[in-house]
Design a protein around this motif. Structure first.
Motif, PDB file in Angstrom:
ATOM      1  N   ASP A  57       0.832  -1.205   0.000  1.00 19.82           N
ATOM      2  CA  ASP A  57       0.000   0.000   0.000  1.00 19.82           C
ATOM      3  C   ASP A  57       0.864   1.251   0.000  1.00 19.82           C
ATOM      4  OD1 ASP A  57      -2.340  -1.401  -0.036  1.00 19.82           O
ATOM      5  OD2 ASP A  57      -2.699  -1.271   2.132  1.00 19.82           O
ATOM      6  N   ARG A  58       0.398   2.261  -0.747  1.00 19.89           N
ATOM      7  CA  ARG A  58       1.114   3.532  -0.826  1.00 19.89           C
ATOM      8  C   ARG A  58       0.125   4.688  -0.877  1.00 19.89           C
ATOM      9  NH1 ARG A  58       5.866   2.795  -5.434  1.00 19.89           N
ATOM     10  NH2 ARG A  58       7.368   1.659  -4.138  1.00 19.89           N
ATOM     11  N   ALA A  59       0.618   5.858  -0.525  1.00  9.28           N
ATOM     12  CA  ALA A  59      -0.086   7.111  -0.776  1.00  9.28           C
ATOM     13  C   ALA A  59       0.814   7.948  -1.670  1.00  9.28           C
ATOM     14  CB  ALA A  59      -0.386   7.838   0.527  1.00  9.28           C
ATOM     15  N   GLU A  60       0.230   8.607  -2.677  1.00  6.92           N
ATOM     16  CA  GLU A  60       1.024   9.312  -3.688  1.00  6.92           C
ATOM     17  C   GLU A  60       0.426  10.697  -3.961  1.00  6.92           C
ATOM     18  OE1 GLU A  60       2.006   5.155  -6.144  1.00  6.92           O
ATOM     19  OE2 GLU A  60       0.638   6.664  -6.989  1.00  6.92           O
ATOM     20  N   TRP A  61       1.290  11.698  -3.961  1.00  9.67           N
ATOM     21  CA  TRP A  61       0.897  13.078  -4.273  1.00  9.67           C
ATOM     22  C   TRP A  61       1.740  13.580  -5.454  1.00  9.67           C
ATOM     23  CZ3 TRP A  61       1.895  11.007   0.411  1.00  9.67           C
ATOM     24  CH2 TRP A  61       0.891  11.066   1.395  1.00  9.67           C
ATOM     25  N   ARG A  62       1.111  14.326  -6.337  1.00 11.50           N
ATOM     26  CA  ARG A  62       1.831  14.951  -7.447  1.00 11.50           C
ATOM     27  C   ARG A  62       1.661  16.470  -7.339  1.00 11.50           C
ATOM     28  NH1 ARG A  62       3.291  12.846 -12.632  1.00 11.50           N
ATOM     29  NH2 ARG A  62       2.099  10.970 -12.107  1.00 11.50           N
ATOM     30  N   PHE A  63       2.805  17.186  -7.380  1.00  5.14           N
ATOM     31  CA  PHE A  63       2.796  18.642  -7.315  1.00  5.14           C
ATOM     32  C   PHE A  63       3.283  19.189  -8.650  1.00  5.14           C
ATOM     33  CE2 PHE A  63       3.019  17.194  -2.986  1.00  5.14           C
ATOM     34  CZ  PHE A  63       2.256  18.096  -2.269  1.00  5.14           C
ATOM     35  N   ARG A  64       2.529  20.109  -9.233  1.00  4.65           N
ATOM     36  CA  ARG A  64       2.871  20.697 -10.525  1.00  4.65           C
ATOM     37  C   ARG A  64       2.982  22.214 -10.402  1.00  4.65           C
ATOM     38  NH1 ARG A  64      -1.018  16.678 -12.676  1.00  4.65           N
ATOM     39  NH2 ARG A  64       0.100  15.221 -14.038  1.00  4.65           N
ATOM     40  N   GLY A  65       3.652  22.811 -11.388  1.00  2.68           N
ATOM     41  CA  GLY A  65       3.761  24.262 -11.445  1.00  2.68           C
ATOM     42  C   GLY A  65       4.733  24.861 -10.450  1.00  2.68           C
ATOM     43  N   LEU A  66       5.728  24.081 -10.020  1.00  2.08           N
ATOM     44  CA  LEU A  66       6.711  24.581  -9.069  1.00  2.08           C
ATOM     45  C   LEU A  66       7.781  25.389  -9.783  1.00  2.08           C
ATOM     46  CD1 LEU A  66       7.266  21.205  -7.149  1.00  2.08           C
ATOM     47  CD2 LEU A  66       5.733  23.051  -6.498  1.00  2.08           C
ATOM     48  N   PRO A  67       8.379  26.374  -9.121  1.00  2.00           N
ATOM     49  CA  PRO A  67       9.531  27.059  -9.719  1.00  2.00           C
ATOM     50  C   PRO A  67      10.706  26.096  -9.807  1.00  2.00           C
ATOM     51  CG  PRO A  67       9.216  27.758  -7.443  1.00  2.00           C
ATOM     52  CD  PRO A  67       8.029  26.919  -7.802  1.00  2.00           C
ATOM     53  N   GLU A  68      11.349  26.030 -10.961  1.00  2.00           N
ATOM     54  CA  GLU A  68      12.458  25.107 -11.141  1.00  2.00           C
ATOM     55  C   GLU A  68      13.719  25.618 -10.460  1.00  2.00           C
ATOM     56  OE1 GLU A  68      13.029  24.250 -15.247  1.00  2.00           O
ATOM     57  OE2 GLU A  68      10.961  23.595 -15.571  1.00  2.00           O
ATOM     58  N   GLY A  69      14.582  24.692 -10.057  1.00  2.00           N
ATOM     59  CA  GLY A  69      15.853  25.074  -9.466  1.00  2.00           C
ATOM     60  C   GLY A  69      16.198  24.256  -8.240  1.00  2.00           C
ATOM     61  N   GLU A  70      17.266  24.664  -7.571  1.00  2.00           N
ATOM     62  CA  GLU A  70      17.711  23.977  -6.371  1.00  2.00           C
ATOM     63  C   GLU A  70      17.269  24.766  -5.141  1.00  2.00           C
ATOM     64  OE1 GLU A  70      21.911  23.450  -6.868  1.00  2.00           O
ATOM     65  OE2 GLU A  70      21.662  21.864  -8.357  1.00  2.00           O
ATOM     66  N   GLY A  71      17.653  24.278  -3.980  1.00  2.00           N
ATOM     67  CA  GLY A  71      17.218  24.909  -2.739  1.00  2.00           C
ATOM     68  C   GLY A  71      16.595  23.872  -1.823  1.00  2.00           C
ATOM     69  N   ASP A  72      15.687  24.296  -0.979  1.00  2.00           N
ATOM     70  CA  ASP A  72      15.029  23.388  -0.045  1.00  2.00           C
ATOM     71  C   ASP A  72      13.538  23.325  -0.309  1.00  2.00           C
ATOM     72  OD1 ASP A  72      17.296  22.652   1.318  1.00  2.00           O
ATOM     73  OD2 ASP A  72      17.070  24.172   2.884  1.00  2.00           O
TER      74      ASP A  72
END
Length: 227
Positions: A57-72
Motif C-alpha cells: 500500500d502507498r499514498a502518492e501526491w503529485r505537485f505541478r507548477g513549481l519554480p524550477e531550481g535547487e534549494g530546499d
C-alpha cells in the motif's frame, strides 16, 4: 511589456509597474497544494490507511507548477497513526517518504527515500488520538529528480510490525524556498544590474537571492512579460 525592477541594499525586491507594487524578502516560502492524489490503502472516513502485511500500500501526491531550481523543500505533513486495527492512541507516524520524479515514457523515475517520524500531537480531548503533524525538509537536487516543475511524493510503511498510518489529499503541503529558481553563486543575475532605470540589466523572470556587495546600494533589472 517591460517591467523595471530595483533591488535595494536593504534586501527587498521592489517590482515597479503602473498600479502594482510587490515586495518580497529573503527567506520567504511559496506554498503549493497537491494537484493530484492516489492511494491503494483502505479508505475509512476520508483517510487511506496503509496497513497491509505485504507493504504494497502507498499514498502518492503529485505537485505541478513549481519554480524550477535547487534549494530546499518543506513538506508539512498531517497523518493519522495507530498500532493496529482500531488500535491505541498516542502513536507517532513512522513511514518511508520518497520524493522525486516519476519519469515519462521509457524514462524511468528517480526518487530519494528517507525514513521519517511525525510526532503525535493529539490532545487529551481528541476523540481518537491518532493525529500526527510535522515538517520534513528535502533538498532539491538533480540526482533526486526534484529540480523540475513537477515533483512526486510517495509514502509507504517501513515494516509490517510498524504503525498503521493514514493519509489523504491534504496530508502533504509543499513549501518552496524563495531562494529557489536560479543558482546565482551569491550574486544577482548578470553580476550587477544597472545604476538607474535607464540602464536596467535584462534578466529572465524568476526568483533570485544574493548580495549587492559592499560598494552598491541598489541595482536595476528589466524583465519582459506578456501583456
Amino acid at each position: 511589456m517591460r517591467l523595471r525592477t530595483r533591488v535595494t541594499f536593504a534586501g527587498f525586491l521592489l517590482i515597479l509597474f503602473t498600479g502594482v507594487i510587490s515586495v518580497g524578502t529573503f527567506g520567504a516560502w511559496e506554498e503549493f497544494q497537491a494537484s493530484s492524489f492516489n492511494s491503494t490503502g483502505d479508505q475509512i472516513q476520508g483517510w487511506y490507511w496503509l496497513r497491509d502485511q505485504y507493504l504494497t500500500d502507498r499514498a502518492e501526491w503529485r505537485f505541478r507548477g513549481l519554480p524550477e531550481g535547487e534549494g530546499d523543500l518543506q513538506l508539512e505533513v498531517h497523518a493519522l497513526a495507530t498500532d493496529r486495527v482500531s488500535g491505541r492512541s498516542g502513536v507517532d507516524a513512522r513511514f518511508r517518504l520518497l520524493v522525486g520524479s516519476p519519469g515519462q515514457g521509457t524514462m524511468g523515475g528517480v526518487f530519494c527515500p528517507q525514513k521519517v517520524t511525525i510526532q503525535n500531537i493529539s490532545s487529551p480531548g481528541d476523540p481518537d488520538g491518532y493525529n500526527c503533524r510535522g515538517t520534513v525538509t528535502v533538498q532539491r537536487t538533480s540526482q533526486c529528480g526534484t529540480t523540475g516543475s513537477e515533483i512526486f511524493v510517495m509514502a509507504e510503511r517501513i515494516s509490517s510490525a510498524g504503525p498503521h498510518v493514514a493519509f489523504n489529499r491534504g496530508s502533504v503541503t509543499m513549501k518552496v524556498s524563495a531562494g529557489t529558481g536560479f543558482d546565482t553563486g551569491g550574486q544577482f543575475p548578470g553580476s550587477s544590474g544597472g545604476e538607474d532605470i535607464d540602464t536596467a540589466q535584462p534578466v529572465n523572470a524568476g526568483t533570485f537571492i544574493g548580495s549587492l556587495g559592499e560598494d552598491r546600494r541598489e541595482s536595476w533589472y528589466e524583465v519582459s512579460l506578456t501583456a
